[in-house]
Design a protein around this motif. Structure first.
Motif, PDB file in Angstrom:
ATOM      1  N   ASN A 124       0.824  -1.214   0.000  1.00  0.00           N
ATOM      2  CA  ASN A 124       0.000   0.000   0.000  1.00  0.00           C
ATOM      3  C   ASN A 124       0.857   1.262   0.000  1.00  0.00           C
ATOM      4  O   ASN A 124       0.588   2.220   0.720  1.00  0.00           O
ATOM      5  CB  ASN A 124      -0.978  -0.004   1.174  1.00  0.00           C
ATOM      6  N   GLY A 125       1.940   1.247  -0.789  1.00  0.00           N
ATOM      7  CA  GLY A 125       2.803   2.407  -0.957  1.00  0.00           C
ATOM      8  C   GLY A 125       3.901   2.571   0.083  1.00  0.00           C
ATOM      9  O   GLY A 125       4.672   3.514   0.023  1.00  0.00           O
ATOM     10  N   THR A 126       4.000   1.653   1.034  1.00  0.00           N
ATOM     11  CA  THR A 126       5.009   1.733   2.090  1.00  0.00           C
ATOM     12  C   THR A 126       6.061   0.644   1.891  1.00  0.00           C
ATOM     13  O   THR A 126       5.719  -0.538   1.756  1.00  0.00           O
ATOM     14  CB  THR A 126       4.356   1.563   3.483  1.00  0.00           C
ATOM     15  N   LEU A 127       7.332   1.047   1.886  1.00  0.00           N
ATOM     16  CA  LEU A 127       8.431   0.092   1.759  1.00  0.00           C
ATOM     17  C   LEU A 127       8.529  -0.746   3.023  1.00  0.00           C
ATOM     18  O   LEU A 127       8.571  -0.213   4.143  1.00  0.00           O
ATOM     19  CB  LEU A 127       9.752   0.835   1.528  1.00  0.00           C
ATOM     20  N   LEU A 128       8.555  -2.071   2.855  1.00  0.00           N
ATOM     21  CA  LEU A 128       8.654  -2.964   4.008  1.00  0.00           C
ATOM     22  C   LEU A 128      10.106  -3.125   4.440  1.00  0.00           C
ATOM     23  O   LEU A 128      11.015  -3.167   3.609  1.00  0.00           O
ATOM     24  CB  LEU A 128       8.074  -4.339   3.668  1.00  0.00           C
ATOM     25  N   ILE A 129      10.297  -3.239   5.739  1.00  0.00           N
ATOM     26  CA  ILE A 129      11.622  -3.510   6.300  1.00  0.00           C
ATOM     27  C   ILE A 129      11.887  -5.002   6.125  1.00  0.00           C
ATOM     28  O   ILE A 129      11.055  -5.832   6.517  1.00  0.00           O
ATOM     29  CB  ILE A 129      11.679  -3.118   7.787  1.00  0.00           C
ATOM     30  N   PRO A 130      13.025  -5.370   5.505  1.00  0.00           N
ATOM     31  CA  PRO A 130      13.313  -6.792   5.294  1.00  0.00           C
ATOM     32  C   PRO A 130      13.229  -7.601   6.587  1.00  0.00           C
ATOM     33  O   PRO A 130      13.713  -7.174   7.642  1.00  0.00           O
ATOM     34  CB  PRO A 130      14.743  -6.788   4.744  1.00  0.00           C
ATOM     35  N   GLY A 131      12.578  -8.746   6.485  1.00  0.00           N
ATOM     36  CA  GLY A 131      12.476  -9.665   7.616  1.00  0.00           C
ATOM     37  C   GLY A 131      11.373  -9.335   8.607  1.00  0.00           C
ATOM     38  O   GLY A 131      11.103 -10.121   9.506  1.00  0.00           O
ATOM     39  N   ARG A 132      10.713  -8.191   8.471  1.00  0.00           N
ATOM     40  CA  ARG A 132       9.648  -7.809   9.400  1.00  0.00           C
ATOM     41  C   ARG A 132       8.290  -8.075   8.744  1.00  0.00           C
ATOM     42  O   ARG A 132       7.924  -7.403   7.798  1.00  0.00           O
ATOM     43  CB  ARG A 132       9.754  -6.344   9.789  1.00  0.00           C
ATOM     44  N   PRO A 133       7.535  -9.057   9.273  1.00  0.00           N
ATOM     45  CA  PRO A 133       6.239  -9.388   8.677  1.00  0.00           C
ATOM     46  C   PRO A 133       5.244  -8.228   8.787  1.00  0.00           C
ATOM     47  O   PRO A 133       5.183  -7.542   9.796  1.00  0.00           O
ATOM     48  CB  PRO A 133       5.746 -10.584   9.494  1.00  0.00           C
ATOM     49  N   SER A 134       4.475  -8.047   7.728  1.00  0.00           N
ATOM     50  CA  SER A 134       3.441  -7.024   7.685  1.00  0.00           C
ATOM     51  C   SER A 134       2.103  -7.709   7.414  1.00  0.00           C
ATOM     52  O   SER A 134       1.997  -8.510   6.486  1.00  0.00           O
ATOM     53  CB  SER A 134       3.765  -6.018   6.579  1.00  0.00           C
ATOM     54  N   PRO A 135       1.059  -7.406   8.195  1.00  0.00           N
ATOM     55  CA  PRO A 135      -0.215  -8.107   8.023  1.00  0.00           C
ATOM     56  C   PRO A 135      -0.919  -7.736   6.719  1.00  0.00           C
ATOM     57  O   PRO A 135      -0.849  -6.608   6.254  1.00  0.00           O
ATOM     58  CB  PRO A 135      -1.046  -7.652   9.225  1.00  0.00           C
ATOM     59  N   LEU A 136      -1.591  -8.727   6.162  1.00  0.00           N
ATOM     60  CA  LEU A 136      -2.388  -8.553   4.951  1.00  0.00           C
ATOM     61  C   LEU A 136      -3.847  -8.840   5.302  1.00  0.00           C
ATOM     62  O   LEU A 136      -4.144  -9.873   5.889  1.00  0.00           O
ATOM     63  CB  LEU A 136      -1.924  -9.522   3.863  1.00  0.00           C
ATOM     64  N   PHE A 137      -4.716  -7.937   4.950  1.00  0.00           N
ATOM     65  CA  PHE A 137      -6.125  -8.132   5.245  1.00  0.00           C
ATOM     66  C   PHE A 137      -6.821  -8.665   4.000  1.00  0.00           C
ATOM     67  O   PHE A 137      -6.192  -9.353   3.197  1.00  0.00           O
ATOM     68  CB  PHE A 137      -6.715  -6.834   5.793  1.00  0.00           C
ATOM     69  N   GLU A 138      -8.082  -8.374   3.787  1.00  0.00           N
ATOM     70  CA  GLU A 138      -8.811  -8.919   2.643  1.00  0.00           C
ATOM     71  C   GLU A 138      -8.199  -8.532   1.304  1.00  0.00           C
ATOM     72  O   GLU A 138      -8.208  -9.297   0.363  1.00  0.00           O
ATOM     73  CB  GLU A 138     -10.264  -8.442   2.658  1.00  0.00           C
ATOM     74  N   ARG A 139      -7.678  -7.309   1.230  1.00  0.00           N
ATOM     75  CA  ARG A 139      -7.145  -6.784  -0.030  1.00  0.00           C
ATOM     76  C   ARG A 139      -5.971  -5.873   0.298  1.00  0.00           C
ATOM     77  O   ARG A 139      -6.075  -5.037   1.189  1.00  0.00           O
ATOM     78  CB  ARG A 139      -8.236  -6.015  -0.753  1.00  0.00           C
ATOM     79  N   ALA A 140      -4.881  -6.030  -0.453  1.00  0.00           N
ATOM     80  CA  ALA A 140      -3.716  -5.158  -0.255  1.00  0.00           C
ATOM     81  C   ALA A 140      -2.994  -4.980  -1.582  1.00  0.00           C
ATOM     82  O   ALA A 140      -2.867  -5.926  -2.363  1.00  0.00           O
ATOM     83  CB  ALA A 140      -2.752  -5.764   0.772  1.00  0.00           C
ATOM     84  N   SER A 141      -2.526  -3.759  -1.824  1.00  0.00           N
ATOM     85  CA  SER A 141      -1.707  -3.484  -3.005  1.00  0.00           C
ATOM     86  C   SER A 141      -0.262  -3.785  -2.645  1.00  0.00           C
ATOM     87  O   SER A 141       0.244  -3.281  -1.642  1.00  0.00           O
ATOM     88  CB  SER A 141      -1.828  -2.016  -3.417  1.00  0.00           C
ATOM     89  N   LEU A 142       0.379  -4.613  -3.458  1.00  0.00           N
ATOM     90  CA  LEU A 142       1.772  -4.984  -3.218  1.00  0.00           C
ATOM     91  C   LEU A 142       2.593  -4.645  -4.462  1.00  0.00           C
ATOM     92  O   LEU A 142       2.079  -4.656  -5.582  1.00  0.00           O
ATOM     93  CB  LEU A 142       1.893  -6.479  -2.921  1.00  0.00           C
ATOM     94  N   ARG A 143       3.858  -4.357  -4.238  1.00  0.00           N
ATOM     95  CA  ARG A 143       4.797  -4.152  -5.342  1.00  0.00           C
ATOM     96  C   ARG A 143       6.083  -4.873  -5.006  1.00  0.00           C
ATOM     97  O   ARG A 143       6.635  -4.706  -3.920  1.00  0.00           O
ATOM     98  CB  ARG A 143       5.066  -2.661  -5.564  1.00  0.00           C
ATOM     99  N   PHE A 144       6.524  -5.698  -5.938  1.00  0.00           N
ATOM    100  CA  PHE A 144       7.783  -6.436  -5.818  1.00  0.00           C
ATOM    101  C   PHE A 144       8.663  -5.926  -6.945  1.00  0.00           C
ATOM    102  O   PHE A 144       8.437  -6.288  -8.106  1.00  0.00           O
ATOM    103  CB  PHE A 144       7.541  -7.946  -5.959  1.00  0.00           C
TER     104      PHE A 144
END
Length: 188
Positions: A124-144
């Motif tokens: 959802n437009g936020t860069l994830l910190i490697p190794g730190r899990p982020s919750p996913l709900f019913e719908r989420a925008s992801l970019r790899f």
């Protein structure tokens, strides 16, 4: 496993429960980059891929599931560019081992984690910190890297189809049965 979006959407509009039984949920819907939008990353981690890619008319649907014949040391569902990934994404901005998905057994909550990829994982437009899990709900925008995908639980797939059809309809929108405009069990 790559599924054809048009076939899945058509089946879903005809008989959603058959799709619920046939597909491993959740899924990632990988859509083509909009026309005129250039790549965000110039760092390519590999060339010579066959590049099975979505088109504007046909997104790819990827099941978020462990491949039974793959033996990896990780316990999660691995998304990456290599053939031994559980979810293989053929794009040069995706790392060999890019991210992983895990389901919490007690709650059924899904999580995504970046695996230290070169071009990052975004939720959802936020860069994830490697190794730190982020919750996913019913719908989420992801970019790899440059790959844009939508994480969908079964409950959000119907609305995604309706949104996609509205965005990609030609002249007149296809009428949608009223039963598809409400959530299951709700009054119209």
């Amino acid at each position: 496993m790559h599924l054809k979006f048009s076939t899945l959407a058509s089946q879903f509009l005809d008989d959603p429960q058959s799709v619920r039984r046939a597909v491993c949920w959740p899924v990632l819907v990988w859509e083509a980059t909009p026309v005129g939008v250039g790549p965000a990353f110039s760092r390519r981690t590999m060339t010579g891929l066959s590049l099975r890619r979505p088109t504007v008319a046909e997104p790819l649907v990827l099941e978020v599931r462990k491949r039974s014949h793959v033996v990896t040391p990780s316990t999660g569902i691995v998304l990456g560019r290599t053939l031994d990934s559980d979810i293989m994404v053929e794009d040069p901005t995706v790392s060999r081992v890019h991210a992983s998905f895990n389901e919490e057994a007690q709650t059924g909550m899904w999580y995504v984690s970046d695996s230290g990829s070169h071009n990052g994982t975004w939720q959802n437009g936020t860069l994830l910190i490697p190794g730190r899990p982020s919750p996913l709900f019913e719908r989420a925008s992801l970019r790899f890297g440059d790959v844009m995908a939508t994480f969908l639980q079964f409950s959000a797939f119907n609305q995604f189809i309706l949104d996609w059809l509205a965005r990609h309809s030609r002249a007149t929108p296809t009428p949608v049965p009223e039963s598809f405009l409400t959530r299951q069990g709700e009054a119209p």
